[in-house]
Design an enzyme around this catalytic site. Structure first.
Site, PDB file in Angstrom:
ATOM      1  N   ASP A 466       0.894  -1.166  -0.158  1.00 48.98           N
ATOM      2  CA  ASP A 466      -0.032  -0.040  -0.151  1.00 48.98           C
ATOM      3  C   ASP A 466       0.986   1.324   0.158  1.00 48.98           C
ATOM      4  O   ASP A 466       1.939   0.951   0.591  1.00 48.98           O
ATOM      5  CB  ASP A 466      -0.768   0.021   1.090  1.00 48.98           C
ATOM      6  CG  ASP A 466      -2.091   0.861   1.110  1.00 48.98           C
ATOM      7  OD1 ASP A 466      -3.192   0.523   0.757  1.00 48.98           O
ATOM      8  OD2 ASP A 466      -1.903   2.162   1.115  1.00 48.98           O
ATOM      9  N   VAL A 494       1.321   2.415  -6.790  1.00 48.02           N
ATOM     10  CA  VAL A 494       1.477   1.788  -8.214  1.00 48.02           C
ATOM     11  C   VAL A 494       1.393   2.782  -9.107  1.00 48.02           C
ATOM     12  O   VAL A 494       1.822   2.305 -10.515  1.00 48.02           O
ATOM     13  CB  VAL A 494      -0.018   0.947  -8.222  1.00 48.02           C
ATOM     14  CG1 VAL A 494      -0.051  -0.030  -7.168  1.00 48.02           C
ATOM     15  CG2 VAL A 494      -1.331   1.883  -8.323  1.00 48.02           C
ATOM     16  N   ASN A 520      -5.194  -4.251  -6.966  1.00 45.62           N
ATOM     17  CA  ASN A 520      -6.390  -3.920  -6.501  1.00 45.62           C
ATOM     18  C   ASN A 520      -6.534  -2.228  -6.201  1.00 45.62           C
ATOM     19  O   ASN A 520      -7.381  -1.655  -6.454  1.00 45.62           O
ATOM     20  CB  ASN A 520      -6.535  -4.469  -4.930  1.00 45.62           C
ATOM     21  CG  ASN A 520      -7.522  -3.779  -4.180  1.00 45.62           C
ATOM     22  OD1 ASN A 520      -8.841  -3.770  -4.575  1.00 45.62           O
ATOM     23  ND2 ASN A 520      -7.260  -3.205  -3.087  1.00 45.62           N
ATOM     24  N   TYR A 587     -13.980   8.039 -13.612  1.00 50.55           N
ATOM     25  CA  TYR A 587     -13.375   6.695 -12.633  1.00 50.55           C
ATOM     26  C   TYR A 587     -14.071   5.740 -13.749  1.00 50.55           C
ATOM     27  O   TYR A 587     -13.188   4.615 -13.715  1.00 50.55           O
ATOM     28  CB  TYR A 587     -14.287   6.547 -11.437  1.00 50.55           C
ATOM     29  CG  TYR A 587     -14.032   5.382 -10.835  1.00 50.55           C
ATOM     30  CD1 TYR A 587     -12.866   5.185  -9.926  1.00 50.55           C
ATOM     31  CD2 TYR A 587     -15.188   4.574 -10.591  1.00 50.55           C
ATOM     32  CE1 TYR A 587     -12.778   4.116  -9.424  1.00 50.55           C
ATOM     33  CE2 TYR A 587     -14.928   3.135  -9.882  1.00 50.55           C
ATOM     34  CZ  TYR A 587     -13.957   2.985  -9.262  1.00 50.55           C
ATOM     35  OH  TYR A 587     -13.597   1.590  -8.656  1.00 50.55           O
ATOM     36  N   LYS A 591     -11.873   2.186 -15.847  1.00 50.98           N
ATOM     37  CA  LYS A 591     -12.139   0.945 -15.443  1.00 50.98           C
ATOM     38  C   LYS A 591     -12.876   0.148 -16.721  1.00 50.98           C
ATOM     39  O   LYS A 591     -12.552  -1.223 -16.592  1.00 50.98           O
ATOM     40  CB  LYS A 591     -13.357   1.080 -14.253  1.00 50.98           C
ATOM     41  CG  LYS A 591     -12.451   1.556 -12.995  1.00 50.98           C
ATOM     42  CD  LYS A 591     -11.735   0.440 -12.222  1.00 50.98           C
ATOM     43  CE  LYS A 591     -11.313   0.760 -10.944  1.00 50.98           C
ATOM     44  NZ  LYS A 591     -10.624  -0.034 -10.331  1.00 50.98           N
ATOM     45  N   THR A 622     -15.982   1.353   1.623  1.00 55.05           N
ATOM     46  CA  THR A 622     -14.597   1.399   1.848  1.00 55.05           C
ATOM     47  C   THR A 622     -14.151   2.758   1.836  1.00 55.05           C
ATOM     48  O   THR A 622     -14.892   3.548   1.643  1.00 55.05           O
ATOM     49  CB  THR A 622     -13.723   0.490   0.560  1.00 55.05           C
ATOM     50  OG1 THR A 622     -14.133   1.316  -0.499  1.00 55.05           O
ATOM     51  CG2 THR A 622     -14.221  -1.034   0.574  1.00 55.05           C
TER      52      THR A 622
END
Length: 689
Positions: A466, A494, A520, A587, A591, A622
């Protein structure tokens, strides 16, 4: 070697354990831990200790008992429960029997235990019972092995330890050893020379005393005597070798692991041991001669196999040559092991199940030792044992030469009937991801953390990464506490190619390779895509929600291809890939592209037996919904917050644990690639098509 016995510490153990277990056992625990925490004396479950005392049984009878280390306990952390109590008189009677099989011995030992639910006593319990001393300590001290693993060991032992030493020619542990000790001890005592120390050829050392301190300090004194002798006789001369490159080792590790997987049909956990001592040892001119004679003590064969596999210098750049070298070397090692089994089995008739023929120690010139096991802990134990073995070999070789136990003696321990029985008991299905290595990004919370939990529960070794290192450490502490060596934590952003490359290299070096990669990490961006603000949001989102996944996939794919044993890339996409929401384009667009990326990897990597799949989740509670985004998305859909999470066909809220189960399924679905699984409670507008 210095004594670490401290009266204040001993008193603390008596205070802690004495009220329930008695002072004798409390002090036995204390000095056993002192021995077990010194790796030059005891390694990973080796050695054993005992104390003779009196206990009052439930019915009121006072009984003389032997508390002796139980099977499966490590001296370094042993508790009183690790010392099963056996009725001493009955054990001493067993020592007088003319013969007994190992199975009979274990059965009889258990039949004379005060608590039938306690661990099985050490196979050397009868030896402890016979010796007429209150406290007894036994270790496999390196310095002692360096003496008894030489030609003429009997004379050397007398020279080092004096006339009152009891030397026992090599006998396999168990009833036969107890009988041999009994016979020789009686003879020495009748001659008026009661021994003060016992040395077992090719095996180790026993000391004793009427107090825990006396027995312990006698061990330290005698091992120190051995250390001084081997150092003064002829010290080791080692070449100065430059430290190997961790990067080169990280690139070679998956190639070696893959070669073992192809040969054995099993995945292995691996460890590189690159200490100066190990690297120097692998550079010796006589390496082949000295390493092929056997382990420092036959007990070690259960971890290390009889011999290591020797490999020449390997180059990660020349993949084809390295692959061919590894495949040929592992095949030759297996054939040599099968010959060893056939040869020894013919000399030792009996019903035996041939063990696997694969190496546990691979010595690589210039790099050190590459060790393997069913778990990383197993691989590290092998590395610890073999590193100590190199010191024994070098000390013995510097003097009269290295001469360990014979091949048949080593075979007897490796194919001991008691060990064969353990194999039968342990047979059966394991967990679905046993012996697998997983890598999860964005693992400090939410879906990433839940997925790491699911993979660990399924048996995998897992690297959690992370960008928030502190948050990752806090969240993962329970996992580290519960799973120890199967968890590895790394910081990783990432969006940084260097970060991702470094994290994957470190994870590969830690465990030996990769099998399951869960990409993820992601961040939600909202707002209209038209206008300058939308353009900047889209570009920022593409960096993390598309190119971040590409960074992970490209570097992971390179490791999986080098490994040559298949694997799977898993991506956290979103229902937004199929069903865009109002003002959520920054977003949704990356995706949607991520689905295309998944499918492209499925096509491109299929020839390497590497799968690529995605999970489309929706509305998971989350951190992605922080900063008011949750309320904004609920308003955009015209519902309240709670209703927003239940607005699906099943009318149930979907959790991070639900998504984790989808990733777990895809990790094990070996006939599935290019697949998208929805985990959203049912959304007709987002059905994949």
């Amino acid at each position: 070697m210095e004594s670490r016995y401290r009266a204040a510490d001993a008193a603390q153990f008596v205070e802690t354990y004495g009220p329930r277990w008695g002072e004798d056992l409390a002090l036995r625990v204390y000095t056993s831990r002192l021995l077990g925490q010194e790796p030059d004396l005891v390694l990973h479950g080796g050695g054993n200790t005992s104390v003779k005392t009196r206990v009052t049984e439930l019915v009121g009878d006072t009984t003389d008992v032997l508390y002796v280390k139980g099977s499966g306990w490590d001296l370094g952390a042993i508790e009183p429960e690790g010392f099963p109590a056996c009725r001493l008189a009955q054990l001493r009677r067993l020592c007088e029997l003319p013969s007994m099989t190992d199975e009979q011995m274990v059965s009889l030992l258990r039949s004379h235990m005060l608590d039938p639910s306690a661990p099985t006593p050490s196979v050397e319990a009868l030896l402890h019972a016979y010796l007429p001393f209150k406290y007894i300590d036994h270790t496999h001290a390196d310095a002692v092995l360096a003496i008894v693993d030489q030609p003429g060991s009997k004379q050397l032992v007398r020279e080092v330890f004096g006339d009152r030493v009891l030397f026992i020619p090599y006998v396999m542990p168990g009833f036969a050893l107890a009988k041999k000790v009994a016979d020789l001890f009686r003879a020495l005592t009748r001659a008026g020379r009661e021994p003060n120390v016992m040395i077992l050829d090719k095996h180790g050392i026993f000391t004793w005393g009427e107090s825990a301190m006396e027995s312990y300090e006698r061990m330290i004194t005698n091992v120190t005597r051995a250390e001084r002798w081997v150092e003064e006789a002829k010290p080791i001369s080692r070449r100065t070798i430059s430290s190997p490159s961790p990067d080169a080792c990280a690139r070679l590790a998956p190639m070696i692991r893959g070669a073992l997987a192809r040969a054995s049909g099993e995945r292995w956990l691996c460890s590189f041991r690159m200490s100066p001592q190990m690297v120097s040892f692998c550079d010796r001119d006589d390496l082949e001669e000295i390493t092929q004679k056997g382990p420092a003590t036959p007990d070690h064969v259960l971890r290390t196999k009889p011999k290591p596999l020797l490999l020449p210098p390997l180059s990660p750049e020349d993949r084809n040559k390295t692959k061919a070298t590894l495949d040929a070397a592992i095949t030759a090692y297996a054939e040599d092991y099968k010959d060893y089994f056939r040869r020894c089995a013919a000399a030792r008739p009996g019903d035996r199940r041939e063990l696997d023929p694969w190496p546990r120690v691979l010595l690589i010139e210039g790099l050190g030792a590459f060790t393997v096991g069913k778990t990383r802990k197993d691989a590290e134990i092998v590395a610890d044992i073999y590193e100590h073995t190199t010191g024994v070999i070098e000390q013995a070789t510097a003097n009269a030469g290295y001469e360990p136990a014979s091949e048949l003696d080593i075979f007897d321990v490796e194919y001991w009937s008691l060990e064969q029985a353990k194999l039968k008991k342990s047979a059966g299905p394991g967990k679905p991801l046993d012996r697998h290595v997983a890598f999860v990004t964005g693992a400090a919370s939410g879906i990433g953390f839940a997925t790491a939990q699911a993979l660990l529960a399924a048996g995998a070794h897992v690297t959690l990464t992370d960008r928030d290192e502190a948050a990752l450490a806090r969240a993962a502490k329970p996992l580290v506490d519960a799973h120890d060596d199967r968890v590895f934590l790394l910081p990783c952003d990432v969006t940084s190619k260097d970060d991702v490359r470094a994290a994957i290299r470190k994870a590969t070096l830690r465990f030996g390779g990769l099998d399951v990669v869960v990409s993820n990490a992601g961040t939600a961006f909202e707002g209209p895509i038209h206008g300058e603000q939308g353009d900047s949001a889209l570009r920022a989102s593409l960096e993390v929600n598309l190119l971040g996944h590409q960074n992970v996939a490209r570097f992971a794919a390179d490791i999986l291809i080098q490994q040559g044993a298949g694997g799977v890339l898993l991506f956290n996409a979103s229902k937004s890939a199929f069903n865009q929401g109002p003002d959520f384009g920054p977003y949704a667009i990356p995706k949607a592209a991520l689905i295309a990326l998944t499918r492209q990897y499925a096509v491109d990597l299929a020839p390497h037996n590497i799968r690529a799949n995605a999970v489309n989740a929706d509305r998971i509670r989350t951190g992605i919904f922080g900063g008011g985004m949750l309320e904004a998305r609920a308003r955009a859909r015209g519902v309240g917050v709670d209703e927003y999470f239940r607005a699906n066909l099943l009318r149930r809220e979907t959790t991070a644990a639900d998504v984790a189960q989808a990733f777990l399924y895809l990790a094990t679905a070996e006939a599935t690639t290019g697949c998208v699984i929805t985990v959203d409670g049912g959304n007709a507008a987002a059905f994949p098509r």
